[in-house]
Design an enzyme around this catalytic site. Structure first.
Site, mmCIF file in Angstrom:
data_model
loop_
_atom_site.group_PDB
_atom_site.id
_atom_site.type_symbol
_atom_site.label_atom_id
_atom_site.label_comp_id
_atom_site.label_asym_id
_atom_site.label_seq_id
_atom_site.Cartn_x
_atom_site.Cartn_y
_atom_site.Cartn_z
ATOM 1 N N SER B 28 0.825 -1.201 0.000
ATOM 2 C CA SER B 28 0.000 0.000 0.000
ATOM 3 C C SER B 28 0.868 1.263 0.000
ATOM 4 C CB SER B 28 -0.927 0.002 1.213
ATOM 5 O OG SER B 28 -0.178 -0.019 2.410
ATOM 6 N N CYS B 29 2.173 1.101 0.282
ATOM 7 C CA CYS B 29 3.082 2.255 0.274
ATOM 8 C C CYS B 29 3.297 2.738 -1.161
ATOM 9 C CB CYS B 29 4.431 1.880 0.861
ATOM 10 S SG CYS B 29 4.369 1.318 2.567
ATOM 11 N N ILE B 30 3.773 3.995 -1.266
ATOM 12 C CA ILE B 30 4.087 4.573 -2.574
ATOM 13 C C ILE B 30 5.588 4.824 -2.668
ATOM 14 C CG2 ILE B 30 3.894 6.664 -4.000
ATOM 15 C CD1 ILE B 30 1.276 5.542 -4.234
ATOM 16 N N GLY B 92 0.865 1.750 -3.973
ATOM 17 C CA GLY B 92 -0.515 2.124 -3.681
ATOM 18 C C GLY B 92 -1.503 1.002 -3.920
#
Lengths: 194, 167
Positions: B28-30, B92
């Site tokens: 989910s991190c960018i 993401g």
């Protein structure tokens, strides 16, 4: 960065130990085989270091996550290597990687995770409820980071209580992480009186 | 040549040709890459959450609202020209299909980073975001190549040298 004393980490480790003991009984009942638990680790790590402490971020992994709702929100994450997933599915008579394989691992996660959460709740005298499981097969880093982002996100450190459930005679294990929300660690320690 | 790992909540920059900036296994991190392609200056941020809510301590680079302006400042300090900066976004994702909140985190991360880039007048020239797969981003400083790799997949270029492959 929040620091915990050795006594506090020992207490958290003991909590993980009893929780995973209960979880191993549940897994044993499900598989019809004896299940051992490893000595649990308690890591309090800066978030940046948390993923690498668990394994190679790019390695393949299946993760089953259960949320904890109630007085101490958090997540329980079960991690299976591809080999462990295959062996575990084999023990349940389903094909790993198939739809049945994934739902078998989710069911393991559900039963094992829920018994862990219930044991934890009883020990610290809190109302804790598991949410239904969700699964992903992907890079280890992507799975662990997403759980950390959701839970330990607001803090700078992640508390990881890590233990392995080892199925006797099968060379197959599942590792187990409890990731409480930031304030949850203090709550647990308070209840434990350390 | 040095490979610099950019882990959760970290930033890195380089103007040394041959350096590689990497974020492994983004869920989910960018992974936000900023480049001045003419001058060969690049930076990479590993954004974990969309917003600090305004009360996080300085240096909380895991939050988009702290990381984006800081990364811009750092590449500019290394010689990049602010108007020439371009962005590439990777990550993401929502790893757990059933889990509504993690889906939200990935999407909210991307939206927050895009909004912050818009405020800084920086264009997103390539991206590989959303979906449910984890990804690794590599930024090759100097050659200006940015690649993405999914689990079990091969490294594929998002931008290669001066030519834009995908937008």
């Amino acid at each position: 960065m929040t620091r915990y004393t050795d006594t506090q980490l020992d207490a958290l480790r003991e909590l993980a130990n009893i929780g995973s003991g209960t979880a191993s009984t549940a897994l044993s009942g499900m598989l019809g085989k004896s299940v051992d638990i490893s000595v649990p680790n308690a890591f309090v790590l800066p978030m940046a270091e948390a993923v690498g402490s668990i394994g190679d971020p790019e390695s393949d992994s299946t993760g089953v996550v259960l949320g904890i709702v109630g007085e101490m929100p958090g997540s329980v994450l079960l991690l299976f290597t591809p080999k462990d997933a295959e062996l575990m599915c084999g023990l349940l008579g389903v094909e790993a990687g198939s739809e049945y394989g994934i739902s078998a691992l989710m069911e393991i996660g559900n039963i094992v995770g829920a018994s862990y959460i219930n044991a934890l709740g009883q020990m610290i005298g809190m109302e804790l409820e598991p949410t239904p499981p969700a699964a992903a097969t992907d890079m280890l880093g992507a799975i662990v980071q997403s759980v950390l982002a959701e839970r330990a996100g607001a803090g700078d450190v992640a508390l990881l209580l890590d233990s392995d459930l080892v199925v006797e005679g099968e060379d197959c294990s599942v590792s187990f992480l409890l990731v409480p929300d930031q304030g949850g660690v203090e709550q647990m320690l308070e209840r434990l009186g350390v | 040549m040095a490979e610099t790992m950019v882990r959760m909540g970290e930033l890195a920059t380089s103007a040394v040709a041959g350096d590689v900036l990497v974020s492994l296994g983004l869920g989910s991190c960018i992974g936000l890459a900023l480049l001045d392609r003419r001058l060969g200056v690049a930076g990479l941020a590993h954004v974990v959450l969309p917003s600090s809510g305004g009360n996080a301590p300085l240096g909380s680079w895991k939050f988009a609202d702290y990381a984006v302006p800081e990364l811009v400042d750092r590449v500019v300090k290394l010689g990049a020209r602010r108007p020439m900066l371009e962005a590439v976004l990777v990550g993401g994702a929502s790893m757990f299909a059933v889990s509504k909140s993690s889906l939200e985190v990935g999407q909210r991360n991307e939206a927050a980073v895009r909004e912050l880039l818009r405020e800084q007048h920086i264009n997103v020239i390539a991206k590989e975001t959303g979906g449910s797969r984890g990804r690794t981003i590599r930024v090759y400083v100097g050659s200006n190549k940015v690649t993405v790799k999914e689990a079990g997949g091969t490294e594929k270029p998002l931008i290669a040298g001066a030519s834009v492959v995908a937008a």
